[in-house]
Design an enzyme around this catalytic site. Structure first.
Site, short mmCIF file in Angstrom:
data_model
loop_
_atom_site.label_atom_id
_atom_site.label_comp_id
_atom_site.label_asym_id
_atom_site.label_seq_id
_atom_site.Cartn_x
_atom_site.Cartn_y
_atom_site.Cartn_z
N THR A 16 3.19 5.07 -8.35
CA THR A 16 3.02 5.63 -7.00
C THR A 16 3.98 4.98 -6.00
OG1 THR A 16 0.69 6.04 -7.47
CG2 THR A 16 1.32 5.97 -5.15
N ILE A 17 3.99 3.67 -5.96
CA ILE A 17 4.80 2.97 -4.96
C ILE A 17 6.26 2.82 -5.43
CG2 ILE A 17 5.06 0.80 -3.66
CD1 ILE A 17 2.55 2.53 -2.90
N SER A 144 -1.06 -4.73 1.56
CA SER A 144 -1.56 -3.46 1.02
C SER A 144 -1.48 -2.34 2.05
CB SER A 144 -3.01 -3.63 0.57
OG SER A 144 -3.85 -3.64 1.72
N CYS A 145 -1.80 -1.12 1.60
CA CYS A 145 -1.73 0.05 2.48
C CYS A 145 -2.74 -0.07 3.64
CB CYS A 145 -1.99 1.32 1.67
SG CYS A 145 -3.40 1.21 0.57
N ASN A 146 -3.99 -0.44 3.34
CA ASN A 146 -4.98 -0.58 4.41
C ASN A 146 -4.58 -1.67 5.38
OD1 ASN A 146 -7.36 1.25 4.07
ND2 ASN A 146 -7.23 0.44 1.99
N ARG A 173 -9.75 6.07 0.25
CA ARG A 173 -9.61 7.12 -0.78
C ARG A 173 -9.94 6.49 -2.14
NH1 ARG A 173 -7.14 4.08 -3.41
NH2 ARG A 173 -4.93 3.91 -3.89
N HIS A 199 -9.97 -7.12 3.31
CA HIS A 199 -8.87 -6.69 4.19
C HIS A 199 -8.69 -7.62 5.39
CE1 HIS A 199 -10.57 -3.18 2.07
NE2 HIS A 199 -9.29 -2.97 1.82
N ALA A 200 -9.82 -8.21 5.86
CA ALA A 200 -9.72 -9.12 7.01
C ALA A 200 -8.82 -10.31 6.65
CB ALA A 200 -11.11 -9.59 7.43
N HIS A 225 -6.67 7.16 3.59
CA HIS A 225 -7.76 6.33 4.11
C HIS A 225 -7.96 6.67 5.60
CE1 HIS A 225 -7.04 3.70 0.64
NE2 HIS A 225 -5.85 3.38 1.07
N GLN A 306 -1.95 6.28 1.88
CA GLN A 306 -1.86 5.09 1.03
C GLN A 306 -0.63 5.11 0.15
OE1 GLN A 306 -3.92 7.63 0.43
NE2 GLN A 306 -3.56 8.19 -1.71
P1 NAD Z 1 0.81 2.54 -10.36
O1 NAD Z 1 -0.18 2.30 -11.44
O2 NAD Z 1 0.94 3.90 -9.77
O3 NAD Z 1 2.27 2.12 -10.87
C1 NAD Z 1 2.51 0.96 -11.59
C2 NAD Z 1 3.63 1.23 -12.57
O4 NAD Z 1 3.93 0.01 -13.28
C3 NAD Z 1 3.26 2.27 -13.63
O5 NAD Z 1 4.35 3.14 -13.80
C4 NAD Z 1 3.02 1.42 -14.89
O6 NAD Z 1 3.33 2.13 -16.08
C5 NAD Z 1 4.00 0.29 -14.67
N1 NAD Z 1 3.68 -0.94 -15.41
C6 NAD Z 1 2.49 -1.32 -15.94
N2 NAD Z 1 2.62 -2.53 -16.53
C7 NAD Z 1 3.91 -2.89 -16.37
C8 NAD Z 1 4.66 -4.01 -16.78
N3 NAD Z 1 4.10 -5.01 -17.48
N4 NAD Z 1 5.98 -4.07 -16.46
C9 NAD Z 1 6.56 -3.08 -15.76
N5 NAD Z 1 5.91 -1.98 -15.36
C10 NAD Z 1 4.60 -1.89 -15.65
O7 NAD Z 1 0.51 1.45 -9.24
P2 NAD Z 1 0.82 1.58 -7.68
O8 NAD Z 1 -0.29 2.32 -7.04
O9 NAD Z 1 2.22 2.05 -7.48
O10 NAD Z 1 0.63 0.07 -7.24
C11 NAD Z 1 1.67 -0.88 -7.41
C12 NAD Z 1 1.42 -2.03 -6.43
O11 NAD Z 1 1.46 -1.50 -5.11
C13 NAD Z 1 0.06 -2.72 -6.59
O12 NAD Z 1 0.20 -4.06 -6.23
C14 NAD Z 1 -0.79 -2.01 -5.56
O13 NAD Z 1 -1.91 -2.76 -5.11
C15 NAD Z 1 0.23 -1.80 -4.45
N6 NAD Z 1 -0.09 -0.72 -3.52
C16 NAD Z 1 -0.58 0.47 -3.97
C17 NAD Z 1 -0.88 1.46 -3.05
C18 NAD Z 1 -1.48 2.76 -3.48
O14 NAD Z 1 -2.25 3.33 -2.73
N7 NAD Z 1 -1.17 3.27 -4.63
C19 NAD Z 1 -0.65 1.27 -1.69
C20 NAD Z 1 -0.09 0.07 -1.27
C21 NAD Z 1 0.17 -0.93 -2.20
#
Ligand code: NAD
Length: 354
Positions: A16-17, A144-146, A173, A199-200, A225, A306
């Protein structure tokens, strides 16, 4: 500080990110994405390849499956680390920390995400709150997003008026689109069942002086969210002053429900889908008619996309860690390249006042 030449950027974790940060970095005039690390040869890997992004794998072991799927693999993560100035780690929660040593030994800057503990990096980061603290740091954690959403409005009000304390209720969400096994399907889940929620503490990783309490629940939606935020200001203000302070922030959209007809996250995303890549809204959205001010107390409802709110923060974190630009230059360059601040029909354009 003048913008320096192009930074070579790698992205480890292409979900996602990671996919969004790779795209956002590739839109910057001063950055080049030299490779992304994928674990599996799935549709996201195929799309990376068709977009011309060189594919790497965590270790040689994973390469064979890519070759069988007809995808060229340039090498392992350790090979990518030789080619980059900075690696953006967007692996799942807690996985980034397992790579911290490899990044440090390779001598590259590392940008981590909010799913890691704050201790993973030298500084926790939100561009409009503490950019300067990240300048030249070998590792930076984008919160984080929140937390990014909370910090956007808190820092906007703090720089314009001053903030003493914050109470916020977060409606989160449940999952992102591809997370097909996550719930809840039919419940409102306390997240966690105690107050304050984490979050705080995460907000305080950027603003250690702030008195803040947060409570959160998770609801069955994938879209955004929503937060109800109550802020005690350092002095009385008018409603107009609070709205103006939020509107003046380059990453906040103040959206009028009465003018736009938008009263839900679904309508926000629907509006964005027609004018933005992927329908992303990296700005914090504050609903104008929800802003209420009584003396020193301001409250409002805000919405956080998010999947995209941390994306411009990652781009700024890259520039800060490499000392490529100051805060104002970086935020301006990122916003211009990504079209942040203008969402036709909602805010930041002549067709929607504000
Ligand atoms: P995600 O699961 O969508 O993506 C993670 C990716 O990493 C996947 O493609 C997965 O296959 C890959 N992966 C798994 N293990 C791995 C490894 N050992 N080496 C390399 N790649 C690997 O996760 P995300 O939602 O993109 O979240 C990533 C980070 O961003 C997390 O720290 C999360 O808390 C943070 N974040 C997420 C959001 C959200 O809403 N999705 C928002 C803000 C921050």
């Amino acid at each position: 500080m003048a913008l320096r030449s192009r930074a070579a950027v790698g992205v480890n974790g292409f979900g996602t990110i990671g996919r969004r940060v790779a795209w956002a970095a590739s839109q910057q005039r001063d950055m080049e994405v030299v490779g992304v690390v994928k674990t599996k040869p799935d549709y996201a890997a195929m799309q990376a390849a068709s977009a011309g992004l060189p594919l790497y794998v965590p270790g040689e072991r994973e390469a064979e499956a890519f070759r069988r799927a007809g995808l060229e693999v340039r090498g392992a993560l350790r090979d990518l680390l030789k080619e980059v100035d900075v690696i953006v780690d967007a692996t799942p929660d807690g996985v980034g920390a397992t790579y911290a040593k490899a990044y440090s030994e390779a001598g590259v800057r590392a940008i981590f995400q909010g799913g890691e503990e704050a201790s993973v990096a030298k500084v926790s980061f939100s561009a409009l709150c503490n950019y300067d603290e990240a300048v030249g740091k070998e590792s930076v954690r984008v919160v984080s997003c929140n937390t990014t959403g909370l910090l956007r409005s808190i820092c906007a009000l703090n720089s314009a008026i001053g903030v003493k304390s914050v109470n916020a209720f977060l409606v989160r969400r449940a999952a992102d689109l591809q997370e097909v096994k996550r719930g809840p399907v039919n419940a409102i889940v306390l997240n966690p069942a105690r107050v304050p929620s984490h979050h705080a503490g995460d907000v305080r990783s950027v603003l250690p002086w702030l008195e803040i309490s947060t409570a959160a629940v998770v609801v069955p939606t994938t879209l955004m969210h929503v937060h109800y935020v109550n802020v005690r200001l350092r002095g009385a203000a008018t409603r107009e002053e609070v709205i103006e302070a939020l509107r003046a922030s380059p990453r906040v959209l103040v959206v009028s429900s009465s003018r736009s007809g938008v009263e839900s996250t679904a309508q926000l995303i629907d509006a964005a889908r027609h004018v933005r890549p992927r329908g992303d809204i990296p700005e914090l959205v504050v609903f104008e008619e929800s802003v209420s001010v009584r003396g020193e107390e301001a409250s409002f409802i805000q919405a956080v996309h998010q999947e995209s709110i941390v994306v411009p923060e990652n781009v700024d974190a890259i520039r800060a860690s490499l000392g490529m630009a100051d805060a104002e230059e970086s935020v301006r360059a990122t916003n211009e390249a990504l079209g942040i601040g203008r969402l036709p029909g909602l805010a930041g354009s002549p067709s929607a006042k504000g």
